[in-house]
Design a protein around this motif. Structure first.
Motif, short mmCIF file in Angstrom:
data_model
loop_
_atom_site.label_atom_id
_atom_site.label_comp_id
_atom_site.label_asym_id
_atom_site.label_seq_id
_atom_site.Cartn_x
_atom_site.Cartn_y
_atom_site.Cartn_z
N LEU A 30 -41.65 18.32 11.62
CA LEU A 30 -41.97 18.03 10.22
C LEU A 30 -41.77 16.56 9.91
CD1 LEU A 30 -42.78 19.19 7.45
CD2 LEU A 30 -40.34 19.32 6.94
N HIS A 43 -44.04 20.68 2.79
CA HIS A 43 -42.60 20.61 3.04
C HIS A 43 -41.83 20.63 1.74
CE1 HIS A 43 -43.50 16.37 2.25
NE2 HIS A 43 -42.22 16.24 1.97
N GLY A 44 -40.56 20.96 1.86
CA GLY A 44 -39.69 21.00 0.71
C GLY A 44 -38.36 20.36 1.03
N CYS A 45 -37.38 21.18 1.40
CA CYS A 45 -36.00 20.71 1.55
C CYS A 45 -35.76 19.88 2.80
CB CYS A 45 -35.07 21.91 1.57
SG CYS A 45 -35.26 22.93 3.06
N CYS A 46 -36.58 20.05 3.81
CA CYS A 46 -36.41 19.38 5.12
C CYS A 46 -35.09 19.76 5.79
CB CYS A 46 -36.51 17.86 5.01
SG CYS A 46 -38.13 17.31 4.48
N GLY A 47 -34.49 20.86 5.36
CA GLY A 47 -33.19 21.23 5.92
C GLY A 47 -33.07 22.67 6.35
N GLY A 48 -34.17 23.40 6.42
CA GLY A 48 -34.12 24.76 6.92
C GLY A 48 -33.82 25.81 5.86
N ALA A 49 -33.85 25.44 4.58
CA ALA A 49 -33.44 26.39 3.54
C ALA A 49 -34.57 26.97 2.71
CB ALA A 49 -32.44 25.70 2.61
N CYS A 50 -35.64 26.21 2.48
CA CYS A 50 -36.64 26.66 1.49
C CYS A 50 -37.78 27.48 2.10
CB CYS A 50 -37.20 25.47 0.74
SG CYS A 50 -38.32 24.43 1.71
N GLY A 51 -38.06 27.28 3.37
CA GLY A 51 -39.12 28.05 4.03
C GLY A 51 -40.53 27.52 3.82
N VAL A 52 -40.67 26.43 3.09
CA VAL A 52 -42.02 25.90 2.79
C VAL A 52 -42.74 25.39 4.03
CG1 VAL A 52 -43.24 24.09 1.50
CG2 VAL A 52 -41.42 25.38 0.41
N CYS A 53 -41.97 24.90 5.01
CA CYS A 53 -42.59 24.28 6.19
C CYS A 53 -42.91 25.30 7.29
CB CYS A 53 -41.69 23.20 6.74
SG CYS A 53 -40.14 23.86 7.40
N LEU A 84 -39.80 27.19 11.39
CA LEU A 84 -39.72 26.21 10.31
C LEU A 84 -39.82 24.85 10.98
CD1 LEU A 84 -36.77 27.77 8.26
CD2 LEU A 84 -39.22 27.99 7.82
N CYS A 86 -39.17 21.94 10.13
CA CYS A 86 -38.06 20.99 9.99
C CYS A 86 -36.91 21.32 10.92
CB CYS A 86 -37.57 20.94 8.53
SG CYS A 86 -36.84 22.47 7.94
S1 FES Z 1 -38.78 22.04 4.48
FE1 FES Z 1 -37.48 23.58 3.67
S2 FES Z 1 -37.20 24.93 5.36
FE2 FES Z 1 -38.32 23.28 6.21
#
Ligand code: FES
Length: 99
Positions: A30, A43-53, A84, A86
């Protein structure tokens, strides 16, 4: 310097598109996609939490360097190649598609 791999993004019609970018083995797919200005960049949180990626790995090897939330990627989906972006780094050239 680590190894670089080529990541290609499949069109929504199932054909291999012209969209591709290089990704270092120690960088998330990502992050490399965003840095290259390539996408569809979802993409959203870039940390594995939101699921957008969430995306599907069509071909290629990867390493999941962060845990992927089971709320976003089930065990069944993992077996089907869903990840995901990210949370994964490339270990070969890859072909991916939006989840
Ligand atoms: S950007 Fe949020 S889980 Fe990957």
């Amino acid at each position: 310097m680590g190894q670089k791999y080529k990541v290609s993004v499949q069109n929504t019609d199932g054909l291999k598109s012209d969209i591709s970018f290089n990704c270092d083995e120690d960088v998330s797919v990502l992050h490399a996609m965003i840095h290259a200005g390539q996408g569809p960049i979802w993409h959203g949180c870039c940390g594995g939490a939101c699921g957008v990626c969430k995306a599907r790995i069509i071909s290629g090897d990867f390493y999941a360097f962060k845990p992927m939330s089971a709320a976003h990627v089930s065990e069944t989906e993992k077996k089907e190649g869903m990840v995901l972006l990210c949370c994964v780094q490339p270990r070969s050239d890859m072909l991916i598609a939006q989840g």
